[in-house]
Design a protein around this motif. Structure first.
Motif, PDB file in Angstrom:
ATOM      1  N   ALA A  93       0.841  -1.206   0.000  1.00  0.00           N
ATOM      2  CA  ALA A  93       0.000   0.000   0.000  1.00  0.00           C
ATOM      3  C   ALA A  93       0.876   1.256   0.000  1.00  0.00           C
ATOM      4  CB  ALA A  93      -0.920  -0.005   1.226  1.00  0.00           C
ATOM      5  N   PHE A  94       1.981   1.204   0.723  1.00  0.00           N
ATOM      6  CA  PHE A  94       2.929   2.327   0.718  1.00  0.00           C
ATOM      7  C   PHE A  94       3.483   2.531  -0.694  1.00  0.00           C
ATOM      8  CE2 PHE A  94       7.363   3.755   1.010  1.00  0.00           C
ATOM      9  CZ  PHE A  94       7.193   4.981   1.649  1.00  0.00           C
ATOM     10  N   CYS A  95       3.838   1.435  -1.366  1.00  0.00           N
ATOM     11  CA  CYS A  95       4.337   1.535  -2.748  1.00  0.00           C
ATOM     12  C   CYS A  95       3.277   2.148  -3.659  1.00  0.00           C
ATOM     13  CB  CYS A  95       4.741   0.155  -3.257  1.00  0.00           C
ATOM     14  SG  CYS A  95       6.250  -0.506  -2.537  1.00  0.00           S
ATOM     15  N   TRP A  96       2.043   1.742  -3.493  1.00  0.00           N
ATOM     16  CA  TRP A  96       0.959   2.271  -4.316  1.00  0.00           C
ATOM     17  C   TRP A  96       0.807   3.786  -4.130  1.00  0.00           C
ATOM     18  CZ3 TRP A  96      -2.255   1.588  -8.227  1.00  0.00           C
ATOM     19  CH2 TRP A  96      -3.437   2.310  -8.278  1.00  0.00           C
ATOM     20  N   LYS A  97       0.806   4.226  -2.875  1.00  0.00           N
ATOM     21  CA  LYS A  97       0.667   5.656  -2.596  1.00  0.00           C
ATOM     22  C   LYS A  97       1.878   6.434  -3.111  1.00  0.00           C
ATOM     23  CE  LYS A  97      -2.095   4.724   1.542  1.00  0.00           C
ATOM     24  NZ  LYS A  97      -2.095   4.723   3.027  1.00  0.00           N
ATOM     25  N   LEU A  98       3.079   5.865  -2.918  1.00  0.00           N
ATOM     26  CA  LEU A  98       4.284   6.542  -3.382  1.00  0.00           C
ATOM     27  C   LEU A  98       4.305   6.618  -4.904  1.00  0.00           C
ATOM     28  CD1 LEU A  98       6.913   7.850  -2.411  1.00  0.00           C
ATOM     29  CD2 LEU A  98       8.004   5.597  -2.563  1.00  0.00           C
ATOM     30  N   ALA A  99       3.844   5.562  -5.581  1.00  0.00           N
ATOM     31  CA  ALA A  99       3.808   5.564  -7.048  1.00  0.00           C
ATOM     32  C   ALA A  99       2.861   6.635  -7.567  1.00  0.00           C
ATOM     33  CB  ALA A  99       3.391   4.186  -7.555  1.00  0.00           C
ATOM     34  N   ARG A 100       1.697   6.762  -6.965  1.00  0.00           N
ATOM     35  CA  ARG A 100       0.730   7.781  -7.395  1.00  0.00           C
ATOM     36  C   ARG A 100       1.282   9.189  -7.169  1.00  0.00           C
ATOM     37  NH1 ARG A 100      -5.194   6.848  -5.212  1.00  0.00           N
ATOM     38  NH2 ARG A 100      -5.501   8.516  -6.744  1.00  0.00           N
ATOM     39  N   LYS A 101       2.103   9.325  -6.153  1.00  0.00           N
ATOM     40  CA  LYS A 101       2.646  10.643  -5.812  1.00  0.00           C
ATOM     41  C   LYS A 101       3.847  11.019  -6.670  1.00  0.00           C
ATOM     42  CE  LYS A 101       4.703  13.084  -1.868  1.00  0.00           C
ATOM     43  NZ  LYS A 101       5.099  12.962  -0.440  1.00  0.00           N
ATOM     44  N   THR A 102       4.676  10.041  -7.046  1.00  0.00           N
ATOM     45  CA  THR A 102       5.975  10.361  -7.643  1.00  0.00           C
ATOM     46  C   THR A 102       6.102  10.026  -9.127  1.00  0.00           C
ATOM     47  OG1 THR A 102       6.896   8.214  -7.002  1.00  0.00           O
ATOM     48  CG2 THR A 102       7.125  10.032  -5.435  1.00  0.00           C
ATOM     49  N   LEU A 103       5.371   9.026  -9.623  1.00  0.00           N
ATOM     50  CA  LEU A 103       5.555   8.606 -11.014  1.00  0.00           C
ATOM     51  C   LEU A 103       4.685   9.451 -11.945  1.00  0.00           C
ATOM     52  CD1 LEU A 103       5.791   4.723 -10.715  1.00  0.00           C
ATOM     53  CD2 LEU A 103       7.586   6.462 -10.523  1.00  0.00           C
TER      54      LEU A 103
ATOM     55  N   TRP B 111      18.683  22.424  -7.251  1.00  0.00           N
ATOM     56  CA  TRP B 111      19.572  21.268  -7.425  1.00  0.00           C
ATOM     57  C   TRP B 111      19.263  20.190  -6.384  1.00  0.00           C
ATOM     58  CZ3 TRP B 111      21.579  21.101 -11.918  1.00  0.00           C
ATOM     59  CH2 TRP B 111      21.957  22.272 -12.589  1.00  0.00           C
ATOM     60  N   ILE B 112      18.977  20.619  -5.156  1.00  0.00           N
ATOM     61  CA  ILE B 112      18.599  19.650  -4.120  1.00  0.00           C
ATOM     62  C   ILE B 112      17.276  18.986  -4.483  1.00  0.00           C
ATOM     63  CG2 ILE B 112      17.865  19.427  -1.705  1.00  0.00           C
ATOM     64  CD1 ILE B 112      19.931  21.529  -0.975  1.00  0.00           C
ATOM     65  N   GLN B 113      16.334  19.780  -4.970  1.00  0.00           N
ATOM     66  CA  GLN B 113      15.055  19.214  -5.378  1.00  0.00           C
ATOM     67  C   GLN B 113      15.238  18.226  -6.532  1.00  0.00           C
ATOM     68  OE1 GLN B 113      12.631  22.640  -6.236  1.00  0.00           O
ATOM     69  NE2 GLN B 113      12.124  22.993  -4.092  1.00  0.00           N
ATOM     70  N   ALA B 114      16.149  18.542  -7.453  1.00  0.00           N
ATOM     71  CA  ALA B 114      16.410  17.638  -8.580  1.00  0.00           C
ATOM     72  C   ALA B 114      16.998  16.316  -8.101  1.00  0.00           C
ATOM     73  CB  ALA B 114      17.349  18.311  -9.581  1.00  0.00           C
ATOM     74  N   PHE B 115      17.938  16.378  -7.149  1.00  0.00           N
ATOM     75  CA  PHE B 115      18.532  15.154  -6.602  1.00  0.00           C
ATOM     76  C   PHE B 115      17.455  14.291  -5.948  1.00  0.00           C
ATOM     77  CE2 PHE B 115      20.600  12.648  -3.312  1.00  0.00           C
ATOM     78  CZ  PHE B 115      21.696  12.118  -3.980  1.00  0.00           C
ATOM     79  N   LEU B 116      16.589  14.918  -5.151  1.00  0.00           N
ATOM     80  CA  LEU B 116      15.542  14.168  -4.462  1.00  0.00           C
ATOM     81  C   LEU B 116      14.513  13.608  -5.438  1.00  0.00           C
ATOM     82  CD1 LEU B 116      14.956  16.450  -1.332  1.00  0.00           C
ATOM     83  CD2 LEU B 116      16.236  14.306  -1.465  1.00  0.00           C
ATOM     84  N   LYS B 117      14.269  14.299  -6.551  1.00  0.00           N
ATOM     85  CA  LYS B 117      13.351  13.776  -7.564  1.00  0.00           C
ATOM     86  C   LYS B 117      13.903  12.513  -8.224  1.00  0.00           C
ATOM     87  CE  LYS B 117      10.908  18.014  -8.859  1.00  0.00           C
ATOM     88  NZ  LYS B 117      10.696  19.025  -9.931  1.00  0.00           N
ATOM     89  N   GLY B 118      15.223  12.357  -8.211  1.00  0.00           N
ATOM     90  CA  GLY B 118      15.812  11.119  -8.700  1.00  0.00           C
ATOM     91  C   GLY B 118      15.782  10.013  -7.672  1.00  0.00           C
ATOM     92  N   VAL B 119      15.958  10.369  -6.395  1.00  0.00           N
ATOM     93  CA  VAL B 119      16.014   9.369  -5.331  1.00  0.00           C
ATOM     94  C   VAL B 119      14.634   8.773  -5.054  1.00  0.00           C
ATOM     95  CG1 VAL B 119      16.487   8.991  -2.883  1.00  0.00           C
ATOM     96  CG2 VAL B 119      18.072  10.351  -4.253  1.00  0.00           C
ATOM     97  N   THR B 120      13.593   9.606  -5.071  1.00  0.00           N
ATOM     98  CA  THR B 120      12.270   9.138  -4.653  1.00  0.00           C
ATOM     99  C   THR B 120      11.743   7.966  -5.483  1.00  0.00           C
ATOM    100  OG1 THR B 120      11.761  11.365  -3.846  1.00  0.00           O
ATOM    101  CG2 THR B 120       9.912   9.857  -4.133  1.00  0.00           C
ATOM    102  N   PRO B 121      11.769   8.024  -6.824  1.00  0.00           N
ATOM    103  CA  PRO B 121      11.334   6.825  -7.571  1.00  0.00           C
ATOM    104  C   PRO B 121      12.263   5.630  -7.381  1.00  0.00           C
ATOM    105  CG  PRO B 121      12.184   8.500  -9.076  1.00  0.00           C
ATOM    106  CD  PRO B 121      12.054   9.144  -7.734  1.00  0.00           C
ATOM    107  N   ALA B 122      13.548   5.894  -7.081  1.00  0.00           N
ATOM    108  CA  ALA B 122      14.464   4.794  -6.781  1.00  0.00           C
ATOM    109  C   ALA B 122      14.036   4.068  -5.516  1.00  0.00           C
ATOM    110  CB  ALA B 122      15.894   5.320  -6.638  1.00  0.00           C
ATOM    111  N   VAL B 123      13.577   4.836  -4.542  1.00  0.00           N
ATOM    112  CA  VAL B 123      13.060   4.246  -3.304  1.00  0.00           C
ATOM    113  C   VAL B 123      11.895   3.311  -3.619  1.00  0.00           C
ATOM    114  CG1 VAL B 123      11.756   4.804  -1.214  1.00  0.00           C
ATOM    115  CG2 VAL B 123      13.832   6.087  -1.765  1.00  0.00           C
TER     116      VAL B 123
END
Length: 409
Positions: A139-149, A333-345
């Motif tokens: 369920a966490f993956c589902w919510k994170l996917a809807r938020k980040t992908l 730049w920090i926001q860009a780095f985190l935008k790469g990390v979040t879908p990796a998570v």
């Protein structure tokens, strides 16, 4: 918030403010069931609504910083409130008092689990609890996917990390760093060059541990015979994990599963999923699963070392870097780095869930396997469709497991 804006309450001595912080966060750490959002809501009620320690703007600003940082946001929010209220000592007091009750609960449950592990009733309890935990992760993956992908780059990063985690021995932390570098390039502010364009990135070690032949046996209660040998490994490992829990406490799943099960062989697959379940049963953050791991490795002392190490980065980020981070959180730049990390998570958690799902469904009989799957599906529907709180589902799963254990097979 900047340093000059942190002002003591007029006419109130430091000792009194520290005592108030201890009282409030001991209470929150004891009754704070329901996950990080419940913790944050209760902290807001205590610190903003009831006591006016912070303004709503200060609380919102602090929450934005905590959600940007690696580590459990609800714990960091408690540290932040203590920092605003009473400086560095306040941060230490509020953080310690929030963590301590859940730590004691996890250690007590870990002792009970390993002490009575062979009893049929314990197996029945986790027959119901384990599929609920899998449902919580999914369920966490589902919510994170809807938020980040939301774009092709995020989807590509998530899929790539999912495949890498399943098919290679590359450390998950290195995968997160690489994803962040991709984010720096792909999500960089338009019209500028990426800061990594001309970097030379040296070959990074895989950070693979020496592989023992067998899974580690259980330590004694205090762990005195093992703490000397495992003090440094536990400290360095959990410091590393605590520094890379981006995206919520459940990020601990792939980080721990990769190393403590597959590489270090400190826990079996079954012990690991049951340890995550015990972390869910406590009122504190799920990263207190670290205490369960530490207890298996080196008893109470190992649990203490693991807990201190995994939370140390959170204290350091808030106590030493809060004023800077409040300014830096809007840096593109920090926001860009985190935008790469979040879908990796997301990709790493999804990949780490597959072997846990296989272990959960691999029950002694076909009947138990089917019932485990049914309970997991029901829990998933309850979480996604009906928003049922996890603190209610986990005990309910334990009760259902006991009932299923009584049925004829």
């Amino acid at each position: 918030m900047v340093q000059s804006e942190i002002k003591p309450a007029p006419g109130q001595p430091l000792s009194q403010r520290l005592a108030e912080l201890a009282k409030v966060f001991l209470k929150l750490g004891t009754i704070g069931f329901g996950g990080p959002q419940a913790h944050i809501a209760m902290a807001n009620d205590e610190a903003v609504v009831r006591r006016q320690w912070l303004t709503s703007e200060q609380f919102t600003e602090g929450l934005a910083v905590c959600e940007m940082l690696p580590g459990p946001a609800s714990t960091q929010m408690g540290i932040y409130i203590g920092y605003v209220r009473a400086g560095q000592l306040g941060a230490l007091v509020s953080g310690f008092c929030f963590i301590a009750p859940a730590f004691l609960i996890v250690v007590a449950l870990a002792w009970g689990y390993f002490r009575f592990q062979g009893l049929p009733q314990i197996n029945d309890i986790f027959l119901g609890v384990s599929p609920v935990v899998i449902a919580i992760i999914l369920a966490f993956c589902w919510k994170l996917a809807r938020k980040t992908l939301k774009d092709i780059a995020g989807m590509g990063i998530a899929i790539a990390i999912f495949i890498l985690t399943l098919t290679t021995a590359i450390n998950v932390l290195i995968q997160f760093i690489l994803a962040g570098l991709v984010g720096l390039w792909w999500f960089r502010p338009r019209g500028t060059d990426s800061p990594i364009r001309n970097w030379w990135i040296p070959p990074m070690p895989l950070l693979l541990a020496h592989l023992p032949a067998d899974t580690l046996t259980l330590s004694s209660f205090w762990g005195l015979e093992r703490i000397g040998e495992f003090l440094l490994p536990l400290t360095t490992f959990f410091l590393k994990v605590g520094s890379f829990i981006f995206g919520g406490g459940l990020v601990i799943i792939p980080l721990l599963e990769f190393e403590v099960v597959e590489q270090l062989h400190w826990l079996t697959q079954t012990e690991f999923i049951n340890g995550v379940a015990i972390g869910q049963l406590s009122p504190g953050p799920v990263v207190l699963t670290a205490a369960f791991v530490g207890f298996k490795v080196a008893g109470v002392l190992g649990a203490l070392v693991s807990t201190i190490a995994i939370f140390a980065p959170s204290f350091a980020f808030i106590m030493l870097a809060a004023p800077f981070l409040l300014r830096a959180r809007k840096n593109p730049w920090i926001q860009a780095f985190l935008k790469g990390v979040t879908p990796a998570v997301l990709g790493a958690i999804a990949a780490a869930t597959l072997p846990l799902l296989r272990t959960t469904l691999a029950q002694p009989t076909l009947f138990y396997s089917i019932m485990s799957g049914v309970m997991g599906l029901l829990a998933l529907v309850a979480l996604i469709r009906y928003k049922t709180p996890t603190w209610l589902l986990v005990p309910l799963g334990a009760v259902l497991g006991l009932i299923v254990g009584l049925l004829p097979t």
